[in-house]
Structure formats: structure tokens, C-alpha cells
Design a protein around this motif. Structure first.
Motif, PDB file in Angstrom:
ATOM      1  N   LYS A 187       0.835  -1.206   0.000  1.00 24.27           N
ATOM      2  CA  LYS A 187       0.000   0.000   0.000  1.00 24.27           C
ATOM      3  C   LYS A 187       0.875   1.264   0.000  1.00 24.27           C
ATOM      4  O   LYS A 187       0.618   2.220  -0.737  1.00 24.27           O
ATOM      5  CB  LYS A 187      -0.905  -0.011   1.233  1.00 24.27           C
ATOM      6  CG  LYS A 187      -1.821   1.190   1.358  1.00 24.27           C
ATOM      7  CD  LYS A 187      -2.651   1.088   2.646  1.00 24.27           C
ATOM      8  CE  LYS A 187      -3.502   2.335   2.858  1.00 24.27           C
ATOM      9  NZ  LYS A 187      -4.262   2.251   4.145  1.00 24.27           N
ATOM     10  N   GLY A 188       1.918   1.244   0.815  1.00 23.47           N
ATOM     11  CA  GLY A 188       2.832   2.371   0.880  1.00 23.47           C
ATOM     12  C   GLY A 188       3.621   2.538  -0.405  1.00 23.47           C
ATOM     13  O   GLY A 188       3.930   3.659  -0.825  1.00 23.47           O
ATOM     14  N   ARG A 189       3.948   1.401  -1.047  1.00 22.67           N
ATOM     15  CA  ARG A 189       4.724   1.447  -2.288  1.00 22.67           C
ATOM     16  C   ARG A 189       3.943   2.164  -3.391  1.00 22.67           C
ATOM     17  O   ARG A 189       4.521   2.897  -4.196  1.00 22.67           O
ATOM     18  CB  ARG A 189       5.095   0.037  -2.741  1.00 22.67           C
ATOM     19  CG  ARG A 189       6.135   0.002  -3.860  1.00 22.67           C
ATOM     20  CD  ARG A 189       6.516  -1.418  -4.268  1.00 22.67           C
ATOM     21  NE  ARG A 189       6.961  -2.174  -3.110  1.00 22.67           N
ATOM     22  CZ  ARG A 189       6.344  -3.271  -2.638  1.00 22.67           C
ATOM     23  NH1 ARG A 189       5.257  -3.728  -3.228  1.00 22.67           N
ATOM     24  NH2 ARG A 189       6.818  -3.895  -1.571  1.00 22.67           N
ATOM     25  N   GLN A 190       2.646   1.973  -3.402  1.00 17.81           N
ATOM     26  CA  GLN A 190       1.815   2.659  -4.401  1.00 17.81           C
ATOM     27  C   GLN A 190       1.883   4.172  -4.207  1.00 17.81           C
ATOM     28  O   GLN A 190       2.008   4.922  -5.179  1.00 17.81           O
ATOM     29  CB  GLN A 190       0.358   2.183  -4.281  1.00 17.81           C
ATOM     30  CG  GLN A 190       0.134   0.762  -4.757  1.00 17.81           C
ATOM     31  CD  GLN A 190      -1.325   0.346  -4.643  1.00 17.81           C
ATOM     32  OE1 GLN A 190      -2.106   0.950  -3.900  1.00 17.81           O
ATOM     33  NE2 GLN A 190      -1.710  -0.681  -5.379  1.00 17.81           N
ATOM     34  N   ILE A 191       1.825   4.614  -2.962  1.00 16.75           N
ATOM     35  CA  ILE A 191       1.917   6.044  -2.655  1.00 16.75           C
ATOM     36  C   ILE A 191       3.289   6.580  -3.049  1.00 16.75           C
ATOM     37  O   ILE A 191       3.407   7.630  -3.679  1.00 16.75           O
ATOM     38  CB  ILE A 191       1.652   6.292  -1.154  1.00 16.75           C
ATOM     39  CG1 ILE A 191       0.239   5.862  -0.778  1.00 16.75           C
ATOM     40  CG2 ILE A 191       1.891   7.760  -0.787  1.00 16.75           C
ATOM     41  CD1 ILE A 191      -0.019   5.796   0.719  1.00 16.75           C
TER      42      ILE A 191
END
Length: 201
Positions: A187-191
Motif C-alpha cells: 500500500k505504501g509502495r503505491q503512494i
């Protein structure tokens, strides 16, 4: 006048280096006598002490202001990076290295204050990232915050990261991405990818 001297001296020190800039240089740059400078600062060491303390205070207040907005923790780190780079004017002549070499006591005091500010900021950042599910939940917060500070300190070393290979902005960008890719969840990687892609446009 004292504030004007402090501001101009700080600008010269950050752009040309603490050892390189003399009291004569400051006086000439400002069109005043050295006597005027000495009436406010008894010697160059005291002037450097106050300059570095002022820079540290300004940066600390700026970081606190950014953190107070409670942005997404990944965005927050990029915002802090932009603010610090702008404030330090890219440290064209590695004043930190000169400070460490020629004014070690001032450097030691400044480094301790920088750690205190950055450690507090990164711990808060990680805790919020964990709560949002964008940082991995198996992180050792104390380790990550310290390794982050260590890395930020090291990438300023021109002998390791010469400006002939990297601009200061580039090396901070590379390091921040390196740090975040090690701690983010999918999820953080997408941001993170969205921020990186928007910065490249």
C-alpha cells in the motif's frame, strides 16, 4: 545590525564554507568595518556558533510546522527534504565537513541537536505510517530512526558522494527512496511510486 551580520554571514558560510570565509570577507561583502562585526561577535568562532544555532532553530521550526499538518507520512518526508534542501541552499561547498574539521566542538553540539530533532520526527513518522498500514509492522522503530539519521549524515560527505557524480538534490532523492522502499508495505509502495512519478514529470 547584529541580525544583518548573522544573516549575511550564514549565507556566506553555507555557500562557501566555514573555514573559507573570513571576517574580512564578511565585512567587505556588507560594506562595513570588521570593528562593527566584532562589536557584536567577539570572534569568528562565536559568530559561527550563533549562525549554526540559528540555522538549526529555523530548520527545527520548519520541520515542526510540516509535521503539524499531519500529512501522509511518505509525503511528509518528501516535504521535509524539500524544505531542508531549500534552507541549506544545497550546501555548495560542504560547510558541514569544514565545520567538523575546523570547529569540532560546534559540530558536536550541532550534530546532537540535529539527532534530537530528526529522531523525534522520524519516530513520529514511522508510528503514523504503521498505524496507516503503509509501513511494515515488523519494523524496529529505534533502529530505523537511527539508521535514517546515520544515512542522512553520511550522504553529505563529498568524499563518498562527490558532486561530480551526484548533485545534492539527487543524492537526497536517491537516499529517501532507498529508505522508504525498505520500510513500506505494498500500500505504501503505491503512494511512493505516485510521488516519485509526479516529481519526474
Amino acid at each position: 545590525m547584529k541580525e544583518k551580520i548573522l544573516n549575511r554571514a550564514t549565507d556566506l558560510f553555507l555557500n562557501l564554507g566555514f573555514k573559507s570565509v573570513t571576517m574580512d570577507d564578511i565585512a567587505q561583502e556588507m560594506g562595513i568595518s570588521k570593528k562593527t562585526i566584532y562589536s557584536h561577535f567577539p570572534n569568528k568562532t562565536k559568530l559561527i556558533e550563533q549562525c549554526t544555532a540559528q540555522v538549526q532553530c529555523d530548520i527545527s521550526e520548519g520541520i515542526d510546522e510540516i509535521v503539524s499538518h499531519q500529512k501522509n507520512p511518505i509525503e511528509e518526508l518528501y516535504e521535509i527534504k524539500r524544505f531542508v534542501m531549500m534552507h541549506l541552499k544545497n550546501e555548495k561547498k560542504s560547510p558541514g565537513y569544514q565545520l567538523q574539521k575546523y570547529y569540532p566542538e560546534i559540530y558536536k553540539t550541532l550534530n546532537a541537536k540535529q539527532f534530537e530533532v530528526m529522531h523525534r520526527c522520524i519516530v513520529d513518522n514511522i508510528e503514523r505510517g504503521l498505524a496507516m498500514g503503509i509501513y511494515r509492522d515488523n519494523l524496529n522503530i529505534q533502529f530505523v530512526s537511527r539508521i535514517y539519521f546515520s544515512g542522512v549524515s553520511t550522504i553529505k560527505d563529498d568524499s563518498l558522494f562527490p558532486t561530480s557524480l551526484f548533485s545534492k538534490v539527487e543524492v537526497f532523492d536517491y537516499y529517501l527512496e532507498y529508505h522508504l522502499r525498505g520500510i513500506v508495505t505494498p500500500k505504501g509502495r503505491q503512494i511512493l511510486n505516485t510521488i516519485i512519478n509526479s516529481n519526474q514529470e
